[in-house]
Design a protein around this motif. Structure first.
Motif, mmCIF file in Angstrom:
data_model
loop_
_atom_site.group_PDB
_atom_site.id
_atom_site.type_symbol
_atom_site.label_atom_id
_atom_site.label_comp_id
_atom_site.label_asym_id
_atom_site.label_seq_id
_atom_site.Cartn_x
_atom_site.Cartn_y
_atom_site.Cartn_z
ATOM 1 N N ALA A 297 1.004 -0.846 -0.052
ATOM 2 C CA ALA A 297 -0.618 -0.309 -0.122
ATOM 3 C C ALA A 297 1.141 1.534 -0.034
ATOM 4 O O ALA A 297 1.004 2.296 -0.811
ATOM 5 C CB ALA A 297 -1.390 0.052 1.054
ATOM 6 N N GLU A 298 1.909 1.368 0.508
ATOM 7 C CA GLU A 298 2.817 2.432 0.999
ATOM 8 C C GLU A 298 4.053 2.593 -0.756
ATOM 9 O O GLU A 298 3.862 3.995 -0.520
ATOM 10 C CB GLU A 298 3.777 2.814 1.529
ATOM 11 C CG GLU A 298 4.781 3.877 2.375
ATOM 12 C CD GLU A 298 5.559 3.689 3.441
ATOM 13 O OE1 GLU A 298 6.183 4.638 3.992
ATOM 14 O OE2 GLU A 298 5.629 2.262 4.183
ATOM 15 N N SER A 299 4.056 1.376 -0.940
ATOM 16 C CA SER A 299 4.456 1.633 -2.176
ATOM 17 C C SER A 299 3.617 2.392 -3.147
ATOM 18 O O SER A 299 4.349 2.786 -4.204
ATOM 19 C CB SER A 299 5.172 0.608 -3.394
ATOM 20 O OG SER A 299 3.970 -0.491 -3.698
ATOM 21 N N GLY A 300 2.594 2.375 -3.293
ATOM 22 C CA GLY A 300 1.193 3.130 -4.272
ATOM 23 C C GLY A 300 1.301 2.007 -5.493
ATOM 24 O O GLY A 300 1.215 2.283 -6.770
ATOM 25 N N LEU A 301 1.790 1.415 -6.011
ATOM 26 C CA LEU A 301 2.089 0.697 -6.823
ATOM 27 C C LEU A 301 0.644 -0.612 -7.060
ATOM 28 O O LEU A 301 0.465 -1.025 -7.698
ATOM 29 C CB LEU A 301 3.574 -1.128 -6.808
ATOM 30 C CG LEU A 301 4.407 0.194 -6.823
ATOM 31 C CD1 LEU A 301 5.482 -1.074 -7.049
ATOM 32 C CD2 LEU A 301 4.587 0.779 -7.753
ATOM 33 N N GLY A 302 0.045 -1.591 -5.705
ATOM 34 C CA GLY A 302 -0.710 -2.215 -5.821
ATOM 35 C C GLY A 302 -0.216 -3.441 -5.857
ATOM 36 O O GLY A 302 0.422 -3.846 -6.828
ATOM 37 N N THR A 303 -1.311 -4.252 -5.738
ATOM 38 C CA THR A 303 -0.874 -5.666 -5.761
ATOM 39 C C THR A 303 -0.450 -5.762 -7.656
ATOM 40 O O THR A 303 0.805 -6.749 -7.583
ATOM 41 C CB THR A 303 -1.679 -6.887 -6.031
ATOM 42 O OG1 THR A 303 -2.513 -6.540 -6.459
ATOM 43 C CG2 THR A 303 -2.437 -6.960 -4.229
ATOM 44 N N GLY A 304 -0.474 -5.473 -8.335
ATOM 45 C CA GLY A 304 -0.195 -5.251 -10.238
ATOM 46 C C GLY A 304 1.059 -4.445 -10.436
ATOM 47 O O GLY A 304 1.740 -5.366 -11.539
ATOM 48 N N GLY A 305 1.697 -3.944 -9.948
ATOM 49 C CA GLY A 305 3.445 -3.456 -9.595
ATOM 50 C C GLY A 305 4.072 -4.327 -9.245
ATOM 51 O O GLY A 305 5.163 -3.479 -9.294
ATOM 52 N N ILE A 306 3.801 -5.596 -8.364
ATOM 53 C CA ILE A 306 4.837 -6.076 -7.708
ATOM 54 C C ILE A 306 5.269 -7.293 -8.502
ATOM 55 O O ILE A 306 3.884 -8.073 -8.775
ATOM 56 C CB ILE A 306 4.505 -6.354 -6.450
ATOM 57 C CG1 ILE A 306 4.921 -5.631 -6.029
ATOM 58 C CG2 ILE A 306 5.718 -7.745 -6.185
ATOM 59 C CD1 ILE A 306 5.068 -4.217 -5.384
ATOM 60 N N ASP A 307 6.187 -7.663 -9.268
ATOM 61 C CA ASP A 307 6.512 -8.710 -10.243
ATOM 62 C C ASP A 307 7.147 -9.810 -9.348
ATOM 63 O O ASP A 307 7.224 -10.838 -10.467
ATOM 64 C CB ASP A 307 8.110 -8.339 -11.561
ATOM 65 C CG ASP A 307 7.461 -6.754 -12.166
ATOM 66 O OD1 ASP A 307 6.388 -7.014 -12.596
ATOM 67 O OD2 ASP A 307 7.519 -6.343 -12.161
ATOM 68 N N TYR A 308 7.967 -9.693 -8.389
ATOM 69 C CA TYR A 308 8.905 -10.559 -7.828
ATOM 70 C C TYR A 308 8.900 -10.668 -5.785
ATOM 71 O O TYR A 308 8.900 -9.440 -5.742
ATOM 72 C CB TYR A 308 10.121 -10.441 -8.435
ATOM 73 C CG TYR A 308 10.739 -10.998 -7.326
ATOM 74 C CD1 TYR A 308 11.224 -12.771 -7.273
ATOM 75 C CD2 TYR A 308 12.327 -10.853 -7.071
ATOM 76 C CE1 TYR A 308 12.191 -13.436 -6.439
ATOM 77 C CE2 TYR A 308 13.722 -11.834 -7.005
ATOM 78 C CZ TYR A 308 13.042 -12.108 -6.367
ATOM 79 O OH TYR A 308 14.646 -13.604 -5.235
ATOM 80 N N ILE A 309 9.095 -11.828 -5.672
ATOM 81 C CA ILE A 309 8.404 -12.036 -4.292
ATOM 82 C C ILE A 309 9.425 -12.339 -3.917
ATOM 83 O O ILE A 309 10.100 -13.398 -4.032
ATOM 84 C CB ILE A 309 6.939 -12.909 -3.278
ATOM 85 C CG1 ILE A 309 6.054 -11.514 -4.101
ATOM 86 C CG2 ILE A 309 7.457 -12.563 -1.858
ATOM 87 C CD1 ILE A 309 4.935 -11.862 -3.060
#
Length: 424
Positions: A297-309
């Motif tokens: 949430a703080e990143s402002g990317l949303g879940t769709g903006g994360i590519d890798y965990i």
């Protein structure tokens, strides 16, 4: 709110004695696990670990720091910090960033007396009949065992008179240290923070304690490189390790002013407590969910903006199930699009330093468009159905990564690390 970038990185790990060597080991899918050499393991149920090899403090740490009162693990931390400082271009005069704008935040286990030392003291008292026979040894050993001594050495080396934060939250220690450094810069308490973690739990007491808890694998003493098996159906416990990872976090305006190299940007931080059992993760992933959601949430990317965990991925049955459940809950329909991998499959569990290793993996993935693998994933668990990047690294663009650490005691941390973009 100030933007915070990473301008330096350093590492001492079972995969290499610097950041570049550690990244090469991760990218190659090379295991750093082998026989434990820190003590005689004869008769122990576990005889393997992930140990730092070939480390020379005389060449890794500047003489001005004063190595005499640094423990072995403290030497790892200071060496990683020195590399990070140099790679950020902050090893010269402090003029570019004033000392009161520099700080240090590190995760580490609370220092405790070495049991060998206590045994030596007992034998000395018995042989001399003098209760005070050990007194001349106390000043040196007290300093060596103190958690704050390596932080003090880092502060002197870094010419830092700003915030100094020592964190001891077990496996999430580096995560909390990096997160608090991130906050300190965001809120204007410092321009630059040296942050990360260092740890070594490779003594016979650590090994015995974790073995009695049933947390360590005892099935691979004769084949140690196959011992750490996150997300595999045949996983049977984690592999104890040691090492350090450190980073320079910097206010973007400061980095631009001194034309510093920018490796990546810290975009979000989340922290939580399970309020569950001391050694187990909640099966439904609660706690971890809260930390991950906060960071995203703080990143402002949303879940769709994360590519890798970069998974915590310990290779214990409960942790891998809980983390997978948490990822599915947080990411929903995006969960099966993501790639997830576990550096502990190669480097073992660096405890307080583990999230630091994860940040190094995230930076490497972003900069080289290469996701490190989860090795030893030979028999996928039918209950764990995400893309864990088995066996070999994968070429793919990575714009942002979520890095997880979940600790004994129930503390959780997550960080979002993203590619630095001038116009964002």
């Amino acid at each position: 709110m100030r933007r915070v970038v990473i301008t330096g990185a350093g590492a001492v790990t079972p995969l290499g004695n610097d950041a570049a060597g550690t990244w090469r080991g991760l990218a190659a899918g090379r295991s750093g696990i082998g026989p434990l050499t820190s003590f005689d393991t004869t008769g122990f149920p576990v005889r393997i670990g992930a140990m730092v090899k070939g480390f020379d403090p005389a060449t890794a740490i500047p003489a001005r720091v004063g190595r005499r009162h640094l423990s072995r693990v403290g030497q790892f931390g200071v060496a990683a910090a020195y590399e990070a400082q140099r790679s950020a271009g902050l090893d010269g005069p402090a003029g570019a960033v004033p000392p009161d704008e520099r700080g240090v935040a590190m995760g580490a286990s609370v220092g405790r007396p070495d049991l060998r030392t206590l045994l030596d003291i007992g034998e000395l008292r018995a042989s001399t009949g003098r209760p005070d026979a050990f007194v001349p040894r106390l000043p040196s050993s007290t300093l060596t065992d103190d958690q704050n001594v390596p932080l003090n050495a880092m502060a002197r080396m870094f010419a830092a008179t700003g915030p100094m934060i020592g964190v001891s939250t077990a496996c999430s220690g580096a995560g909390h240290a990096l997160g608090e450094a991130f906050r300190a810069i965001q809120e204007g308490d410092a321009q630059v923070m040296l942050a990360g973690g260092y740890d070594s739990l490779t003594t016979w007491l650590d090994l015995l304690g974790f073995s009695l808890l049933g947390a360590l694998t005892d099935r691979h003493n004769d084949d140690p490189t196959r011992a750490s098996r996150p997300f595999d159906a045949d996983r049977s416990g984690f592999v104890i390790g040691e090492g350090a990872a450190a980073f320079v976090l910097e206010d973007l305006a400061s980095a631009r002013a001194r034309r510093a190299p920018v490796l990546a940007e810290v975009l979000g931080y989340g922290s939580s407590l399970n309020a569950w059992r001391i050694t187990d993760s909640p099966p439904d992933g609660s706690g971890a969910i809260q930390a991950m959601e906060g960071a995203v949430a703080e990143s402002g990317l949303g879940t769709g903006g994360i590519d890798y965990i970069v998974a915590h991925g310990t290779s214990t049955h409960g942790n891998d199930m809980s983390e997978t459940a948490a990822i599915k809950k947080v990411f929903g329909s995006d969960a099966h699009r993501l790639v997830v991998s576990a550096p502990k499959s190669m480097a073992g569990h660096l405890t307080s330093a583990s999230l630091g290793l994860g940040v190094l993996a995230a930076i490497g993935a972003i900069r080289h468009s290469l996701v490190p693998p989860t090795i030893n994933l030979d028999h996928p668990d039918r209950h764990l159905d995400l893309d864990y990047v088995p066996h070999t690294a994968r070429r793919m663009p990575v714009g942002a990564a979520l890095v997880n650490a979940f600790a004994f005691g129930g503390s959780n941390t997550s960080l979002v690390i993203g590619a630095y973009r001038e116009d964002s």
